[in-house]
Design a protein around this motif. Structure first.
Motif, short mmCIF file in Angstrom:
data_model
loop_
_atom_site.label_atom_id
_atom_site.label_comp_id
_atom_site.label_asym_id
_atom_site.label_seq_id
_atom_site.Cartn_x
_atom_site.Cartn_y
_atom_site.Cartn_z
N CYS A 1 1.09 4.18 -2.88
CA CYS A 1 0.74 5.76 -2.67
C CYS A 1 2.02 6.47 -3.15
CB CYS A 1 0.73 5.81 -1.18
SG CYS A 1 -0.88 5.09 -0.64
N ARG A 2 3.20 6.12 -2.69
CA ARG A 2 4.42 6.68 -3.38
C ARG A 2 4.34 6.89 -4.74
NH1 ARG A 2 9.33 5.36 0.98
NH2 ARG A 2 8.05 5.67 2.77
N ALA B 1 -3.91 7.79 -10.40
CA ALA B 1 -4.69 6.62 -9.66
C ALA B 1 -5.56 6.09 -10.66
CB ALA B 1 -4.87 6.76 -8.31
N ASN C 1 0.76 -1.16 -0.08
CA ASN C 1 0.06 0.00 0.17
C ASN C 1 0.79 1.22 -0.04
OD1 ASN C 1 -2.86 1.18 0.21
ND2 ASN C 1 -1.85 1.76 2.23
N GLU C 2 1.93 1.15 0.90
CA GLU C 2 2.80 2.58 0.64
C GLU C 2 3.43 2.73 -0.30
OE1 GLU C 2 4.77 5.78 2.49
OE2 GLU C 2 3.11 4.42 3.26
N PRO D 1 -2.92 13.55 -8.17
CA PRO D 1 -2.87 11.95 -7.79
C PRO D 1 -3.82 11.31 -8.22
CG PRO D 1 -1.93 13.26 -6.05
CD PRO D 1 -2.67 14.54 -6.97
N GLN D 2 -5.16 11.85 -7.82
CA GLN D 2 -6.51 11.03 -8.13
C GLN D 2 -6.48 10.88 -9.64
OE1 GLN D 2 -10.30 13.21 -7.45
NE2 GLN D 2 -11.49 11.44 -7.75
N VAL E 1 1.97 9.11 -6.26
CA VAL E 1 2.53 10.61 -5.83
C VAL E 1 3.80 10.87 -6.86
CG1 VAL E 1 3.72 11.99 -4.22
CG2 VAL E 1 1.56 10.75 -3.33
#
Length: 99
Positions: free
Chosen positions: A71-72, A89, A67-68, A85-86, A75
């Protein structure tokens, strides 16, 4: 607030176990090494490496690390492409842009 997050993080990292014999090369792997190896093996469809990386840490720690990493990555791509970011993703998942 961030102090509580740091405290929870230290608690998680302190409780994350690694098999006693460490990794294949004899050293203990942390959850981020496991996540990076797991995601890479998955992307390359390498089941043997996928299974190996999954055994380095607990399933909970691996989930947190993946998960991390996600996320990275979102970003970093958002910054690189100067997009929210949205949007990045959703594009990575093949979803239409949010309205």
């Amino acid at each position: 607030m961030f102090g509580a997050v740091r405290k929870a993080w230290r608690s998680l990292v302190g409780t994350v176990g690694v098999p006693e014999n460490g990794g294949r090369d004899g050293h203990a792997h942390n959850l981020f090494e496991a996540a990076a190896a797991y995601v890479t093996a998955y992307a390359e469809d390498d089941q043997e490496r996928l299974d190996e990386a999954a055994g380095w840490v607990s399933p909970e720690a691996l989930s947190f690390g993946v998960n991390e990493l996600a996320c990275r990555a979102v970003v970093a791509l958002a910054r690189e492409h100067r997009r929210p970011p949205q949007d990045v993703a959703r594009a990575l998942l093949g979803l239409p842009a949010a309205s």
